[in-house]
Scaffold this motif. Structure first.
Motif, PDB file in Angstrom:
ATOM      1  N   ALA A  22       0.671   4.589  -2.969  1.00 59.67           N
ATOM      2  CA  ALA A  22       2.062   4.111  -2.938  1.00 59.67           C
ATOM      3  C   ALA A  22       2.343   3.196  -4.138  1.00 59.67           C
ATOM      4  CB  ALA A  22       2.331   3.367  -1.626  1.00 59.67           C
ATOM      5  N   ARG A  23       1.380   2.351  -4.447  1.00 65.41           N
ATOM      6  CA  ARG A  23       1.541   1.432  -5.579  1.00 65.41           C
ATOM      7  C   ARG A  23       1.714   2.208  -6.893  1.00 65.41           C
ATOM      8  NH1 ARG A  23      -3.116  -1.625  -4.473  1.00 65.41           N
ATOM      9  NH2 ARG A  23      -2.145  -2.428  -2.599  1.00 65.41           N
ATOM     10  N   GLN A  24       0.910   3.247  -7.045  1.00 65.52           N
ATOM     11  CA  GLN A  24       0.996   4.040  -8.281  1.00 65.52           C
ATOM     12  C   GLN A  24       2.271   4.872  -8.340  1.00 65.52           C
ATOM     13  OE1 GLN A  24      -0.896   3.257 -10.583  1.00 65.52           O
ATOM     14  NE2 GLN A  24      -3.049   3.122 -10.034  1.00 65.52           N
ATOM     15  N   ILE A  25       2.787   5.218  -7.168  1.00 60.84           N
ATOM     16  CA  ILE A  25       4.060   5.944  -7.146  1.00 60.84           C
ATOM     17  C   ILE A  25       5.177   5.022  -7.635  1.00 60.84           C
ATOM     18  CG2 ILE A  25       5.824   6.906  -5.585  1.00 60.84           C
ATOM     19  CD1 ILE A  25       3.534   8.268  -4.054  1.00 60.84           C
ATOM     20  N   LEU A  26       5.065   3.739  -7.320  1.00 53.72           N
ATOM     21  CA  LEU A  26       6.094   2.789  -7.770  1.00 53.72           C
ATOM     22  C   LEU A  26       5.925   2.443  -9.244  1.00 53.72           C
ATOM     23  CD1 LEU A  26       6.207   0.441  -4.667  1.00 53.72           C
ATOM     24  CD2 LEU A  26       7.932   2.111  -5.398  1.00 53.72           C
ATOM     25  N   ASP A  27       4.690   2.312  -9.688  1.00 51.03           N
ATOM     26  CA  ASP A  27       4.451   1.898 -11.070  1.00 51.03           C
ATOM     27  C   ASP A  27       3.053   2.360 -11.476  1.00 51.03           C
ATOM     28  OD1 ASP A  27       4.218   0.722 -13.524  1.00 51.03           O
ATOM     29  OD2 ASP A  27       4.368  -1.347 -12.823  1.00 51.03           O
ATOM     30  N   ASN A  29      -0.093   2.649 -13.332  1.00 50.12           N
ATOM     31  CA  ASN A  29      -0.910   1.894 -14.285  1.00 50.12           C
ATOM     32  C   ASN A  29      -0.110   0.887 -15.110  1.00 50.12           C
ATOM     33  OD1 ASN A  29      -3.159   3.236 -13.462  1.00 50.12           O
ATOM     34  ND2 ASN A  29      -3.461   4.441 -15.322  1.00 50.12           N
ATOM     35  N   GLY A  30       0.880   0.273 -14.498  1.00 50.08           N
ATOM     36  CA  GLY A  30       1.666  -0.733 -15.218  1.00 50.08           C
ATOM     37  C   GLY A  30       2.564  -0.167 -16.306  1.00 50.08           C
ATOM     38  N   SER A  31       2.818   1.150 -16.270  1.00 51.27           N
ATOM     39  CA  SER A  31       3.612   1.780 -17.333  1.00 51.27           C
ATOM     40  C   SER A  31       5.113   1.594 -17.126  1.00 51.27           C
ATOM     41  CB  SER A  31       3.316   3.287 -17.368  1.00 51.27           C
ATOM     42  OG  SER A  31       3.736   3.883 -16.144  1.00 51.27           O
ATOM     43  N   GLY A  32       5.492   1.135 -15.940  1.00 49.90           N
ATOM     44  CA  GLY A  32       6.920   1.048 -15.631  1.00 49.90           C
ATOM     45  C   GLY A  32       7.498   2.386 -15.180  1.00 49.90           C
ATOM     46  N   LEU A  33       6.665   3.410 -15.124  1.00 43.30           N
ATOM     47  CA  LEU A  33       7.099   4.730 -14.654  1.00 43.30           C
ATOM     48  C   LEU A  33       6.349   5.079 -13.374  1.00 43.30           C
ATOM     49  CD1 LEU A  33       6.956   6.754 -18.011  1.00 43.30           C
ATOM     50  CD2 LEU A  33       8.968   5.692 -16.968  1.00 43.30           C
ATOM     51  N   SER A  34       6.977   5.911 -12.566  1.00 43.07           N
ATOM     52  CA  SER A  34       6.327   6.350 -11.340  1.00 43.07           C
ATOM     53  C   SER A  34       5.321   7.462 -11.630  1.00 43.07           C
ATOM     54  CB  SER A  34       7.379   6.873 -10.361  1.00 43.07           C
ATOM     55  OG  SER A  34       6.762   7.609  -9.333  1.00 43.07           O
ATOM     56  N   LEU A  35       4.273   7.515 -10.822  1.00 41.26           N
ATOM     57  CA  LEU A  35       3.331   8.640 -10.865  1.00 41.26           C
ATOM     58  C   LEU A  35       4.077   9.966 -10.703  1.00 41.26           C
ATOM     59  CD1 LEU A  35       0.304   9.589 -10.730  1.00 41.26           C
ATOM     60  CD2 LEU A  35       0.340   9.014  -8.303  1.00 41.26           C
ATOM     61  N   MET A  36       5.227   9.921 -10.037  1.00 40.34           N
ATOM     62  CA  MET A  36       6.007  11.140  -9.815  1.00 40.34           C
ATOM     63  C   MET A  36       6.806  11.567 -11.027  1.00 40.34           C
ATOM     64  SD  MET A  36       7.396  10.960  -5.925  1.00 40.34           S
ATOM     65  CE  MET A  36       8.366   9.488  -6.077  1.00 40.34           C
ATOM     66  N   GLU A  37       6.948  10.678 -12.011  1.00 44.04           N
ATOM     67  CA  GLU A  37       7.820  11.014 -13.141  1.00 44.04           C
ATOM     68  C   GLU A  37       7.106  10.989 -14.489  1.00 44.04           C
ATOM     69  OE1 GLU A  37      11.086   8.258 -12.720  1.00 44.04           O
ATOM     70  OE2 GLU A  37       9.844   6.519 -13.161  1.00 44.04           O
TER      71      GLU A  37
END
Ligand SMILES: *Cc1c(COP(=O)(O)O)cnc(C)c1O
Length: 355
Positions: A22-27, A29-37
């Motif tokens: 869930a955390r990676q879906i929100l951000d 690796n700290g990239s400011g982008l979702s794992l989904m995008e």
């Protein structure tokens, strides 16, 4: 109220796997982008695939000469894709349940298939053992765990030909001697991840031997050559699988998963055998450690719905048996806790006291 998830699939995952995903879906690796995008070709995603493949090889001790592939399409696609890639002239199948039968049906589209044994006439309540695997088949296909009927082949069989196994519902629940298999496949949504990715472990030397013109997307070699990046892979499911594999490793690997599975199953089966209201549905020696099936004893059949409601009120989820078996099925995959099975057993005991 706390819920105890006994769903047969998709099913329970470790809480930390869900939170980390869930955390990676929100951000991511700290990239400011979702794992989904992000692109699956983004430099940060390749390490996810690499680590997941490496962990599968490490945890299952996959020997040299095997490839790991991540695909979509579920285990159901593998029912056809496996024979397409591996069946030259003839294959043998063991018919132990709904999924085994479906695998057999698809293989028949590709080549000659021998059904060496079947327990269909006994509603799949046991694993056939008296059979001979012809020595001239390309492989012998088994379904190691019969998710619907609750039987399991929990050891690597000794037969004169290579094994191919659908391990969708018990992969990573025990050590496996991969060298006995030409191919192992598993939809991830039982023991590994959220739905959407299928894991295939295949022996490289058996590929390209059929003389068949295999469509590009269905040829394992396409995906092996491209590291499962020939086309867009299921990014989020693969990530959730990586988190589960890390969790399995932290917990002590497949040996630890095996010990936990034995412990959980003993707690529940002991209660099924003790409690006068219930009985198991399959022969004891073939009982699955993953899907524990039981029904009301004959004199108490009218209590099925009352017990279901009683258990539901105490937080049990997903214990209704598959319609082809009836009664109850407590699925106890790797993520299932001792606390969970104890809660189920307490409900069975307390319900008995009300009768
Ligand atoms: C769930 C299951 C399948 C079907 O998997 P999909 O990924 O939905 O195609 C096949 N075989 C077994 C043993 C299963 O438990």
């Amino acid at each position: 109220m706390k819920k105890y998830n006994f769903n047969a699939g998709p099913s329970m995952l470790p809480r930390e796997v869900i939170e980390n995903t869930a955390r990676q879906i929100l951000d991511f690796n700290g990239s400011g982008l979702s794992l989904m995008e992000i692109s699956h070709r983004a430099k940060d995603f390749q390490p996810v695939v690499d680590e997941a493949m490496a962990l599968i090889k490490e945890l299952l001790q996959v020997p040299e000469g095997y490839s790991v592939v991540f695909l979509g399409g579920g285990a159901s696609l593998q029912f056809y894709q496996v024979p397409l890639n591996l069946l030259r002239t003839k294959a043998a199948y063991l018919n132990t349940g709904t999924w085994a039968k479906k695998a057999l049906k698809e293989a028949k589209r590709v080549g000659e298939v021998v059904e060496v044994a079947s327990s269909a006439d006994a509603n799949y309540t046991f694993i056939p053992k008296d059979y001979v695997v012809p020595a001239d088949v390309d492989y012998f296909h088994i379904t190691t765990n019969n998710t619907i009927y609750g039987t399991e082949i929990r050891k690597d069989l000794d037969v004169p030909v290579p094994l191919v196994a659908d391990m969708s519902s018990d992969i990573f629940s025990r050590p496996v001697d991969v060298s006995k298999y030409d191919c192992i496949y598993a939809g991830a949504q039982k023991n590994l991840a959220m739905a959407g990715v299928t894991v295939i472990i295949v022996k490289d030397a058996v590929l390209g031997q059929t003389g068949r013109d295999i469509p590009t997307m269905l040829d394992y070699r396409t995906h092996i050559e491209k590291g499962s990046m020939f086309n867009t892979p299921p990014v989020v499911p693969i990530y959730s699988m990586l988190e589960t594999l890390r969790w399995v490793k932290r917990m002590g690997g497949v040996e630890a998963m095996d010990r936990l599975a034995q412990e959980r199953a003993k707690i529940v089966y002991d209660e099924i055998d003790r409690n006068r209201l219930f009985r198991g549905t399959v022969v004891k020696e073939d009982r699955s450690l993953m899907n524990l099936c039981f029904v009301m004893n004959d004199e108490y059949v009218e209590l099925e719905k009352p017990f279901f409601d009683f258990a539901t009120e105490r937080g049990m989820v997903g214990i209704k048996g598959h319609r082809s078996v009836g009664g109850f099925r407590a699925s106890c995959y790797n993520a299932q806790t001792i606390e969970g099975v104890n809660a189920l057993v307490a409900a069975m005991r307390d319900f008995e006291k009300t009768v």
